[in-house]
Design an enzyme around this catalytic site. Structure first.
Site, PDB file in Angstrom:
ATOM      1  N   LYS A   9       0.828  -1.216   0.000  1.00 41.15           N
ATOM      2  CA  LYS A   9       0.000   0.000   0.000  1.00 41.15           C
ATOM      3  C   LYS A   9       0.865   1.270   0.000  1.00 41.15           C
ATOM      4  O   LYS A   9       2.075   1.215   0.272  1.00 41.15           O
ATOM      5  CB  LYS A   9      -0.932  -0.035   1.217  1.00 41.15           C
ATOM      6  CG  LYS A   9      -1.966  -1.174   1.147  1.00 41.15           C
ATOM      7  CD  LYS A   9      -2.973  -1.053   2.289  1.00 41.15           C
ATOM      8  CE  LYS A   9      -4.018  -2.148   2.239  1.00 41.15           C
ATOM      9  NZ  LYS A   9      -5.039  -1.981   3.311  1.00 41.15           N
ATOM     10  N   TYR A  49     -12.477  -1.668  -3.768  1.00 44.11           N
ATOM     11  CA  TYR A  49     -12.986  -1.747  -2.391  1.00 44.11           C
ATOM     12  C   TYR A  49     -14.508  -1.571  -2.328  1.00 44.11           C
ATOM     13  O   TYR A  49     -15.030  -1.164  -1.279  1.00 44.11           O
ATOM     14  CB  TYR A  49     -12.292  -0.707  -1.514  1.00 44.11           C
ATOM     15  CG  TYR A  49     -10.918  -1.140  -1.024  1.00 44.11           C
ATOM     16  CD1 TYR A  49     -10.777  -2.262  -0.207  1.00 44.11           C
ATOM     17  CD2 TYR A  49      -9.778  -0.432  -1.357  1.00 44.11           C
ATOM     18  CE1 TYR A  49      -9.535  -2.667   0.256  1.00 44.11           C
ATOM     19  CE2 TYR A  49      -8.515  -0.837  -0.902  1.00 44.11           C
ATOM     20  CZ  TYR A  49      -8.413  -1.943  -0.090  1.00 44.11           C
ATOM     21  OH  TYR A  49      -7.183  -2.343   0.384  1.00 44.11           O
ATOM     22  N   ASN A 112      -2.044   0.324   6.704  1.00 44.93           N
ATOM     23  CA  ASN A 112      -1.545  -0.942   7.257  1.00 44.93           C
ATOM     24  C   ASN A 112      -0.675  -1.751   6.287  1.00 44.93           C
ATOM     25  O   ASN A 112      -0.628  -2.977   6.351  1.00 44.93           O
ATOM     26  CB  ASN A 112      -2.707  -1.772   7.822  1.00 44.93           C
ATOM     27  CG  ASN A 112      -3.738  -2.125   6.771  1.00 44.93           C
ATOM     28  OD1 ASN A 112      -3.582  -1.772   5.617  1.00 44.93           O
ATOM     29  ND2 ASN A 112      -4.781  -2.824   7.178  1.00 44.93           N
ATOM     30  N   HIS A 115      -2.211  -5.340   1.539  1.00 45.57           N
ATOM     31  CA  HIS A 115      -3.507  -6.005   1.340  1.00 45.57           C
ATOM     32  C   HIS A 115      -3.250  -7.468   1.012  1.00 45.57           C
ATOM     33  O   HIS A 115      -2.246  -7.799   0.373  1.00 45.57           O
ATOM     34  CB  HIS A 115      -4.250  -5.354   0.160  1.00 45.57           C
ATOM     35  CG  HIS A 115      -5.404  -6.172  -0.338  1.00 45.57           C
ATOM     36  ND1 HIS A 115      -6.666  -6.096   0.214  1.00 45.57           N
ATOM     37  CD2 HIS A 115      -5.480  -7.110  -1.325  1.00 45.57           C
ATOM     38  CE1 HIS A 115      -7.471  -6.941  -0.420  1.00 45.57           C
ATOM     39  NE2 HIS A 115      -6.782  -7.580  -1.359  1.00 45.57           N
ATOM     40  N   GLU A 126      -9.318 -10.560  -7.860  1.00 50.34           N
ATOM     41  CA  GLU A 126      -8.366  -9.473  -7.616  1.00 50.34           C
ATOM     42  C   GLU A 126      -7.127  -9.587  -8.510  1.00 50.34           C
ATOM     43  O   GLU A 126      -6.578  -8.576  -8.949  1.00 50.34           O
ATOM     44  CB  GLU A 126      -7.974  -9.463  -6.129  1.00 50.34           C
ATOM     45  CG  GLU A 126      -9.155  -9.050  -5.235  1.00 50.34           C
ATOM     46  CD  GLU A 126      -8.837  -9.079  -3.748  1.00 50.34           C
ATOM     47  OE1 GLU A 126      -7.710  -9.464  -3.367  1.00 50.34           O
ATOM     48  OE2 GLU A 126      -9.736  -8.709  -2.972  1.00 50.34           O
TER      49      GLU A 126
HETATM   50  P1  GDP Z   1      -8.126  -6.505   5.615  1.00 49.97           P
HETATM   51  O1  GDP Z   1      -8.752  -7.657   4.848  1.00 49.97           O
HETATM   52  O2  GDP Z   1      -7.350  -6.956   6.824  1.00 49.97           O
HETATM   53  O3  GDP Z   1      -7.310  -5.596   4.711  1.00 49.97           O
HETATM   54  O4  GDP Z   1      -9.313  -5.623   6.212  1.00 49.97           O
HETATM   55  P2  GDP Z   1     -10.747  -5.194   5.627  1.00 49.97           P
HETATM   56  O5  GDP Z   1     -11.057  -5.920   4.346  1.00 49.97           O
HETATM   57  O6  GDP Z   1     -11.726  -5.281   6.744  1.00 49.97           O
HETATM   58  O7  GDP Z   1     -10.563  -3.635   5.286  1.00 49.97           O
HETATM   59  C1  GDP Z   1      -9.929  -3.190   4.119  1.00 49.97           C
HETATM   60  C2  GDP Z   1      -9.008  -2.053   4.476  1.00 49.97           C
HETATM   61  O8  GDP Z   1      -9.768  -0.946   4.949  1.00 49.97           O
HETATM   62  C3  GDP Z   1      -8.021  -2.354   5.610  1.00 49.97           C
HETATM   63  O9  GDP Z   1      -6.882  -3.069   5.201  1.00 49.97           O
HETATM   64  C4  GDP Z   1      -7.691  -0.947   6.088  1.00 49.97           C
HETATM   65  O10 GDP Z   1      -6.753  -0.299   5.199  1.00 49.97           O
HETATM   66  C5  GDP Z   1      -9.053  -0.255   5.974  1.00 49.97           C
HETATM   67  N1  GDP Z   1      -9.826  -0.354   7.224  1.00 49.97           N
HETATM   68  C6  GDP Z   1     -10.447  -1.464   7.733  1.00 49.97           C
HETATM   69  N2  GDP Z   1     -11.072  -1.190   8.877  1.00 49.97           N
HETATM   70  C7  GDP Z   1     -10.874   0.139   9.103  1.00 49.97           C
HETATM   71  C8  GDP Z   1     -11.293   1.030  10.146  1.00 49.97           C
HETATM   72  O11 GDP Z   1     -11.982   0.643  11.105  1.00 49.97           O
HETATM   73  N3  GDP Z   1     -10.887   2.337  10.039  1.00 49.97           N
HETATM   74  C9  GDP Z   1     -10.126   2.776   8.980  1.00 49.97           C
HETATM   75  N4  GDP Z   1      -9.779   4.098   8.946  1.00 49.97           N
HETATM   76  N5  GDP Z   1      -9.710   1.968   7.987  1.00 49.97           N
HETATM   77  C10 GDP Z   1     -10.074   0.661   8.048  1.00 49.97           C
END
Ligand code: GDP
Length: 133
Positions: A9, A49, A112, A115, A126
């Site tokens: 990222k 997303y 973070n 991905h 993807e």
């Molecule tokens: P992943 O599969 O671990 O990447 O998590 P998710 O699919 O739930 O979320 C996609 C991405 O959205 C995450 O990797 C973070 O960059 C972002 N994200 C997820 N949850 C949060 C949140 O509670 N707050 C914020 N600001 N970003 C989030």
């Protein structure tokens, strides 16, 4: 052997962490099948997303993911999807296990570092998104 998709990222790209993260992936047994650097526009990032469209963090996530270049990587290994999820760690680096990529390199729950696809079917979708054909 099966496939999964990782994306380094914008936070990790701008912090100069591409090499360290690639080494971590290769040292964990992944084979890099395809890789590139792209700067997504809001339309592309929004499509990628789409599943999070209703989430309160969606607009911020799209802004972050379009803030600089990203490095999508198509990876191959045994149990690729579950293995990659394991080595990247929890979404929030504060909750990630020691030694995981997010624990080592992520700044926050949003910024973070990496991905990873969350299922074999999403991995296929993807990979085709970034590496059509
Ligand atoms: P992943 O599969 O671990 O990447 O998590 P998710 O699919 O739930 O979320 C996609 C991405 O959205 C995450 O990797 C973070 O960059 C972002 N994200 C997820 N949850 C949060 C949140 O509670 N707050 C914020 N600001 N970003 C989030």
């Amino acid at each position: 052997m099966n496939q999964t998709l990782a994306i380094i990222k914008p936070d990790a790209v701008s912090a100069g962490l591409i090499g360290k993260i690639l080494s971590h992936l290769e040292d964990s047994g992944f084979i890099v099948e395809d890789i590139k650097m792209i700067h997504m526009d809001p339309h592309q990032a929004g499509k990628f997303y789409e599943i999070h469209k209703e989430q309160p963090f969606y607009d911020s996530l799209i802004k972050f993911m379009t803030s600089g270049p990203v490095v999508p990587i198509s990876l191959k290994s045994n149990n690729a999807v579950s293995k990659l999820r394991q080595i990247i760690g929890a979404t929030d680096p504060d909750e990630a296990d020691e030694g995981t990529i997010r624990k080592l390199y992520a700044e926050s729950k949003e910024r973070n570092a990496i991905h990873a696809s969350d299922s074999n079917s999403n991995a296929t979708i993807e990979i085709a998104f970034f590496f059509p054909g």
